[in-house]
Design an enzyme around this catalytic site. Structure first.
Site, PDB file in Angstrom:
ATOM      1  CD  GLU A 107      -2.731  -1.188   2.491  1.00  0.00           C
ATOM      2  OE1 GLU A 107      -2.568   0.145   3.405  1.00  0.00           O
ATOM      3  OE2 GLU A 107      -3.205  -2.103   2.810  1.00  0.00           O
ATOM      4  CG  ASP A 134      -3.073   7.503   8.566  1.00  0.00           C
ATOM      5  OD1 ASP A 134      -3.147   6.260   8.387  1.00  0.00           O
ATOM      6  OD2 ASP A 134      -3.401   8.283   7.614  1.00  0.00           O
TER       7      ASP A 134
END
Length: 261
Positions: A48, A59
């Site tokens: 990814e 995140d």
């Protein structure tokens, strides 16, 4: 439609898969293609590539800092596509772009899909794209370009929504291990294990990968016990920084951690 590398991977290797996330343009602006090649060289199954964004809300601090650094280095979506244009000469494993909707929308979704195909990108993960919006506005375009749009589910996602996602997407389902942001954990508590078992018992059509909080032998094996494999981001990003961008050293260190009981 199964001429997509993601589908082929899960057909050929249904378990113990290792997918690695890193942020394009961090630690160095020009290192993206080298990191991809190093990961393939060291036996990673899928990659990814993060598109840096100024407000990456799913995140944790490690990946937020990587995105900030990448943007400061001058990384953009346009530059990323130019760095990846020849990647398929020697990289054969599935490649996924992971990024937030804003930069992709600014680029234009159809142009984005077209560029993905030109570089040999197999799928995209857009954490802030709601499933309904995907269905109404993006699904047909992505399908036309044979791109897999991977949806995330969390412990809070309803069974009804999970079934819908399973019916209307293809590739794999990204199981977020907890409702919190990304970041390394020592092991998974009983609550998380119960969630893994609950999803497993649904016998979904799509394979599943577990991400968020995987960094060592315990968490990796727990993910592999309940899904096709694990996605590791924060821990690899940390190691890549520590090794000054040497992806071979970073992935070897990570794999040593995963093997160590």
């Amino acid at each position: 439609m199964n001429n997509n590398r993601i589908n082929q991977l899960f057909e050929q290797h249904p378990d113990h898969l290792l997918s690695i996330y890193f942020c394009a343009g961090c630690p160095t602006l020009d290192g993206t293609a080298d990191v991809v090649r190093a990961l393939q060289r060291n036996g990673v199954d899928m990659i990814e590539i993060g598109i840096p964004f100024s407000d990456p809300m799913a995140d944790g601090i490690v990946i937020q800092e990587a995105a900030t650094r990448a943007l400061r280095n001058g990384m953009s979506l346009r530059l990323l596509f130019s760095q990846l244009k020849d990647i398929r000469r020697d990289v054969h494993i599935p490649l996924i772009l992971m990024g937030y909707l804003n930069p992709i929308m600014q680029f234009g979704f159809e142009d984005f899909c077209r560029q993905c195909v030109a570089c040999g990108i197999d799928g995209v993960i857009i954490p802030d794209l709601p499933f309904r919006e995907y269905e109404e506005s993006y699904k047909d375009t992505a399908r036309r370009y044979n791109l897999r749009v991977i949806m995330l589910i969390t412990p809070e996602t309803s069974e009804e929504r999970i079934r819908e996602i399973d019916a209307h997407t293809d590739g794999f389902i990204y199981m977020v291990s907890s409702a919190a942001t990304t970041g390394a954990q020592k092991d998974f508590d009983e609550q998380k294990q119960a969630y893994f078992r609950r999803i497993e018992a649904m016998h979904l059509r799509n394979p599943r990968m577990i991400g968020f909080g995987i960094s060592n032998h315990q968490t990796f094996e727990a993910a592999c016990a309940h899904a096709s494999g694990a996605i590791i981001g924060s821990r690899f990003v940390t190691l890549l920084n520590e090794k000054q961008g040497n992806a071979d050293e970073a992935i070897r260190a990570l794999k040593a951690d995963l093997a160590q009981e």
